[in-house]
Design an enzyme around this catalytic site. Sequence first.
Site, PDB file in Angstrom:
ATOM      1  N   HIS A  53     -32.427   2.758  32.454  1.00 38.71           N
ATOM      2  CA  HIS A  53     -32.967   1.388  32.578  1.00 38.71           C
ATOM      3  C   HIS A  53     -33.420   0.916  31.196  1.00 38.71           C
ATOM      4  CE1 HIS A  53     -35.514  -1.975  33.679  1.00 38.71           C
ATOM      5  NE2 HIS A  53     -34.835  -2.015  34.817  1.00 38.71           N
ATOM      6  N   GLU A  94     -27.034  -4.667  33.722  1.00 39.30           N
ATOM      7  CA  GLU A  94     -28.288  -5.425  33.638  1.00 39.30           C
ATOM      8  C   GLU A  94     -28.449  -5.984  32.226  1.00 39.30           C
ATOM      9  OE1 GLU A  94     -31.431  -4.428  36.664  1.00 39.30           O
ATOM     10  OE2 GLU A  94     -31.663  -2.914  35.116  1.00 39.30           O
ATOM     11  N   GLY A  97     -35.672  -6.289  40.873  1.00 42.70           N
ATOM     12  CA  GLY A  97     -36.990  -5.886  40.375  1.00 42.70           C
ATOM     13  C   GLY A  97     -38.090  -6.624  41.113  1.00 42.70           C
TER      14      GLY A  97
HETATM   15  C1  PEP Z   1     -34.914  -4.680  36.570  1.00 43.44           C
HETATM   16  O1  PEP Z   1     -35.776  -4.544  35.713  1.00 43.44           O
HETATM   17  O2  PEP Z   1     -34.154  -3.745  36.870  1.00 43.44           O
HETATM   18  C2  PEP Z   1     -34.788  -5.963  37.241  1.00 43.44           C
HETATM   19  C3  PEP Z   1     -33.676  -6.222  37.838  1.00 43.44           C
HETATM   20  O3  PEP Z   1     -35.883  -6.795  37.202  1.00 43.44           O
HETATM   21  P1  PEP Z   1     -36.007  -8.297  37.699  1.00 43.44           P
HETATM   22  O4  PEP Z   1     -35.250  -8.417  39.002  1.00 43.44           O
HETATM   23  O5  PEP Z   1     -37.464  -8.513  37.887  1.00 43.44           O
HETATM   24  O6  PEP Z   1     -35.411  -9.154  36.633  1.00 43.44           O
END
Ligand code: PEP
Length: 253
Positions: A97, A167, A236
């Site tokens: 991550h 991501e 998240g």
């Molecule tokens: C994450 O940090 O993996 C994430 C998807 O966060 P968010 O959905 O809050 O952007």
Amino acid sequence: MKDINKLIVANWKMNPQSKKDAEIIFKNISLFVKNLKKIDVVVCPPFPYLYIKDKIKNKKLKLGSQDVFYEKEGSYTSEVSIGMLKDFGAEYVIIGHSERRMTGDTNSIINKKILATLKAKINPIFCIGESKRDANGFYLSFIKQQIIEGLALVTKPQMKNVVIAYEPVWAIGSNAVREATAGEFIEIRIYIKKIIADLFDIKTANDIKIIYGGSVHPTNANIFIKDGGADGLLVGRDSLNKKLFGQIINLVK
Ligand code: PEP
């Protein structure tokens, strides 16, 4: 291509602040998943709350962790082994991550964690993504390097258990620059599949699950799945909110 279940991963990060709240959130999610078909929901709480799976029994709700250490046991203060996670019923581990990369996880450390996880027959959710996009497309070679180094020594049969979570760091969390678009995800998805095909083979590239994460909300969840072709979502903030996470699950359904 194989008809595979969609995967929705709840990354609670360092939340909530009490086990009472953790149990409430877990119980709420467990009600949502009761009659779900063709969707796997994985909750990844902080380590101290992994016990929840034993307490609130629901076979349909899967447990994951937010990290793992690559050694089996020994003098590694503060670390948690894959054996411990397995004993708590974890079936998935988020690895690489961006928030872990920021605190020191390199591609080589991530690779060791992926190899240890696969050896234990647990599914790594391998996170990749660039911090920013540049007009010359250098971010593409950055992503390629993350994939090549992260998957070093992983075998073709082991790839069946690997989930890739794209991501883009610029789209994650409350400091996100902006949301990603389905079009951006489609391009990256094709690009990742090409890299996997070159590293392994076309079948592995066809079968690999690629999920999207970064500011997923009820307003865009369906867009990434339907228009972007995502095999699932990594959520998240909204995964801690009963109403919003319930809506996301319903949209994917
Ligand atoms: C994450 O940090 O993996 C994430 C998807 O966060 P968010 O959905 O809050 O952007």
